[in-house]
Design a protein around this motif. Structure first.
Motif, mmCIF file in Angstrom:
data_model
loop_
_atom_site.group_PDB
_atom_site.id
_atom_site.type_symbol
_atom_site.label_atom_id
_atom_site.label_comp_id
_atom_site.label_asym_id
_atom_site.label_seq_id
_atom_site.Cartn_x
_atom_site.Cartn_y
_atom_site.Cartn_z
ATOM 1 N N ASN A 1 62.936 30.815 -53.721
ATOM 2 C CA ASN A 1 64.284 31.298 -53.973
ATOM 3 C C ASN A 1 64.184 32.579 -54.800
ATOM 4 O OD1 ASN A 1 66.834 31.778 -55.186
ATOM 5 N ND2 ASN A 1 67.382 29.634 -54.964
ATOM 6 N N PRO A 2 64.665 33.704 -54.290
ATOM 7 C CA PRO A 2 64.534 34.974 -55.024
ATOM 8 C C PRO A 2 65.320 34.993 -56.337
ATOM 9 C CG PRO A 2 65.875 35.265 -53.055
ATOM 10 C CD PRO A 2 65.348 33.876 -53.020
ATOM 11 N N GLU A 3 66.325 34.133 -56.463
ATOM 12 C CA GLU A 3 67.140 34.123 -57.684
ATOM 13 C C GLU A 3 66.430 33.465 -58.863
ATOM 14 O OE1 GLU A 3 71.048 32.577 -56.986
ATOM 15 O OE2 GLU A 3 71.294 33.772 -55.167
ATOM 16 N N ASN A 4 65.635 32.397 -58.586
ATOM 17 C CA ASN A 4 65.011 31.693 -59.705
ATOM 18 C C ASN A 4 63.491 31.557 -59.581
ATOM 19 O OD1 ASN A 4 64.691 29.648 -57.819
ATOM 20 N ND2 ASN A 4 66.387 28.423 -58.618
ATOM 21 N N GLY A 5 62.925 32.009 -58.468
ATOM 22 C CA GLY A 5 61.481 31.952 -58.279
ATOM 23 C C GLY A 5 60.938 30.571 -57.961
ATOM 24 N N LEU A 6 61.804 29.594 -57.734
ATOM 25 C CA LEU A 6 61.370 28.235 -57.437
ATOM 26 C C LEU A 6 61.240 28.022 -55.941
ATOM 27 C CD1 LEU A 6 63.596 26.259 -59.970
ATOM 28 C CD2 LEU A 6 61.219 27.017 -60.248
ATOM 29 N N GLY A 7 60.247 27.238 -55.555
ATOM 30 C CA GLY A 7 60.066 26.980 -54.136
ATOM 31 C C GLY A 7 58.804 26.205 -53.868
ATOM 32 N N GLY A 8 58.276 26.397 -52.652
ATOM 33 C CA GLY A 8 57.077 25.679 -52.282
ATOM 34 C C GLY A 8 56.627 26.018 -50.874
ATOM 35 N N PHE A 9 55.626 25.282 -50.400
ATOM 36 C CA PHE A 9 55.109 25.435 -49.044
ATOM 37 C C PHE A 9 54.412 24.147 -48.652
ATOM 38 C CE2 PHE A 9 51.655 26.680 -51.788
ATOM 39 C CZ PHE A 9 50.531 26.112 -51.191
ATOM 40 N N GLY A 10 54.288 23.937 -47.358
ATOM 41 C CA GLY A 10 53.603 22.758 -46.853
ATOM 42 C C GLY A 10 52.165 23.062 -46.481
ATOM 43 N N PHE A 11 51.340 22.017 -46.481
ATOM 44 C CA PHE A 11 49.968 22.134 -45.990
ATOM 45 C C PHE A 11 49.528 20.772 -45.477
ATOM 46 C CE2 PHE A 11 49.597 21.100 -50.477
ATOM 47 C CZ PHE A 11 48.488 20.289 -50.605
ATOM 48 N N LYS A 12 48.463 20.748 -44.690
ATOM 49 C CA LYS A 12 48.003 19.502 -44.095
ATOM 50 C C LYS A 12 46.592 19.163 -44.538
ATOM 51 C CE LYS A 12 50.821 19.655 -39.937
ATOM 52 N NZ LYS A 12 50.843 19.611 -38.469
ATOM 53 N N ASP A 13 46.350 17.848 -44.687
ATOM 54 C CA ASP A 13 44.982 17.417 -44.941
ATOM 55 C C ASP A 13 44.249 17.369 -43.605
ATOM 56 O OD1 ASP A 13 45.596 14.971 -43.678
ATOM 57 O OD2 ASP A 13 45.375 13.764 -45.486
ATOM 58 N N ARG A 14 42.997 16.948 -43.607
ATOM 59 C CA ARG A 14 42.177 16.963 -42.392
ATOM 60 C C ARG A 14 42.675 16.006 -41.317
ATOM 61 N NH1 ARG A 14 36.391 17.264 -45.454
ATOM 62 N NH2 ARG A 14 36.497 19.493 -45.928
ATOM 63 N N ASP A 15 43.510 15.033 -41.700
ATOM 64 C CA ASP A 15 44.062 14.079 -40.740
ATOM 65 C C ASP A 15 45.437 14.483 -40.230
ATOM 66 O OD1 ASP A 15 42.262 11.718 -40.343
ATOM 67 O OD2 ASP A 15 42.299 11.783 -42.529
ATOM 68 N N GLY A 16 45.972 15.583 -40.727
ATOM 69 C CA GLY A 16 47.292 16.011 -40.304
ATOM 70 C C GLY A 16 48.422 15.454 -41.144
ATOM 71 N N ASN A 17 48.102 14.782 -42.261
ATOM 72 C CA ASN A 17 49.144 14.339 -43.182
ATOM 73 C C ASN A 17 49.789 15.570 -43.799
ATOM 74 O OD1 ASN A 17 48.923 11.379 -43.197
ATOM 75 N ND2 ASN A 17 46.898 11.743 -44.061
ATOM 76 N N MET A 18 51.116 15.626 -43.718
ATOM 77 C CA MET A 18 51.844 16.738 -44.326
ATOM 78 C C MET A 18 51.938 16.519 -45.828
ATOM 79 S SD MET A 18 53.170 19.298 -42.536
ATOM 80 C CE MET A 18 54.682 19.777 -43.342
ATOM 81 N N LEU A 19 51.543 17.526 -46.578
ATOM 82 C CA LEU A 19 51.645 17.537 -48.027
ATOM 83 C C LEU A 19 52.374 18.816 -48.394
ATOM 84 C CD1 LEU A 19 47.881 16.685 -48.603
ATOM 85 C CD2 LEU A 19 49.784 15.056 -48.616
ATOM 86 N N SER A 20 52.789 18.958 -49.619
ATOM 87 C CA SER A 20 53.363 20.235 -50.016
ATOM 88 C C SER A 20 53.078 20.513 -51.473
ATOM 89 C CB SER A 20 54.877 20.277 -49.749
ATOM 90 O OG SER A 20 55.565 19.374 -50.580
ATOM 91 N N ALA A 21 53.216 21.774 -51.820
ATOM 92 C CA ALA A 21 53.062 22.224 -53.195
ATOM 93 C C ALA A 21 54.369 22.885 -53.601
ATOM 94 C CB ALA A 21 51.916 23.222 -53.309
ATOM 95 N N CYS A 22 54.790 22.644 -54.822
ATOM 96 C CA CYS A 22 56.011 23.276 -55.332
ATOM 97 C C CYS A 22 55.800 23.664 -56.789
ATOM 98 C CB CYS A 22 57.219 22.340 -55.190
ATOM 99 S SG CYS A 22 57.194 20.926 -56.311
ATOM 100 N N ASN A 23 56.660 24.534 -57.269
ATOM 101 C CA ASN A 23 56.595 24.944 -58.671
ATOM 102 C C ASN A 23 57.833 24.485 -59.430
ATOM 103 O OD1 ASN A 23 58.481 26.682 -57.609
ATOM 104 N ND2 ASN A 23 57.625 28.533 -58.516
ATOM 105 N N VAL A 24 58.415 23.384 -58.972
ATOM 106 C CA VAL A 24 59.627 22.836 -59.562
ATOM 107 C C VAL A 24 59.267 21.642 -60.450
ATOM 108 C CG1 VAL A 24 61.857 21.765 -59.085
ATOM 109 C CG2 VAL A 24 60.954 23.528 -57.543
ATOM 110 N N LEU A 25 59.673 21.715 -61.699
ATOM 111 C CA LEU A 25 59.553 20.571 -62.604
ATOM 112 C C LEU A 25 60.935 19.992 -62.827
ATOM 113 C CD1 LEU A 25 57.022 21.681 -65.377
ATOM 114 C CD2 LEU A 25 56.718 19.931 -63.624
ATOM 115 N N HIS A 26 61.027 18.694 -62.715
ATOM 116 C CA HIS A 26 62.308 18.016 -62.929
ATOM 117 C C HIS A 26 62.331 17.434 -64.338
ATOM 118 C CE1 HIS A 26 63.190 18.461 -58.699
ATOM 119 N NE2 HIS A 26 61.960 18.066 -58.441
#
Length: 133
Positions: A105-130
């Motif tokens: 998000n350009p307004e607050n710099g928060l966001g993320g992206f997805g990535f996969k492990d070797r088995d195709g499990n979808m994982l993601s990384a984010c920079n959001v702390l709750h």
């Protein structure tokens, strides 16, 4: 309101090859193997209160992800926190890990992206702390 469950203990992840998956998760996430059996392993982060990862070898082909019925977007089951999204994404790409686009998000710099492990499990990384994290 129940006070019986104070936090998540473990997230279980299906894998097809335990040894290769242990290698992936220890290298990519920096977790430590705290238990290893023939078909399962428990991995741990150093941070207290963070769930352990329980890798379970299976022949089942079902993997972690789901599609949002309203947006058509594929979602992950697990979001891993990082302060450095772009750097982590680049580091994954250098290691030939399949990654999705970086969404910030350009307004607050928060966001993320997805990535996969070797088995195709979808994982993601984010920079959001709750709150309470």
């Amino acid at each position: 309101m129940s006070n019986f469950i104070p936090h998540i203990a473990t997230v279980e992840i299906p894998v097809s090859n335990l040894a290769q998956s242990i290698e992936f998760y220890t290298e990519i996430l920096g977790v430590t193997v705290i238990f290893r059996g023939e078909t399962q392993a428990m991995l741990s982060f150093e941070a207290k209160g963070v769930p352990t990862l329980f890798l379970v070898q299976t022949e089942n082909q079902q993997r972690l992800s789901f599609v949002n019925s309203f947006t058509g977007v594929e979602h992950t089951i697990i979001d891993f926190y990082t302060e450095n999204l772009a750097e982590f994404r680049q580091w994954l790409m250098e290691r030939k890990v399949e990654v999705g686009s970086l969404n910030v998000n350009p307004e607050n710099g928060l966001g993320g992206f997805g990535f996969k492990d070797r088995d195709g499990n979808m994982l993601s990384a984010c920079n959001v702390l709750h709150e309470h994290q």
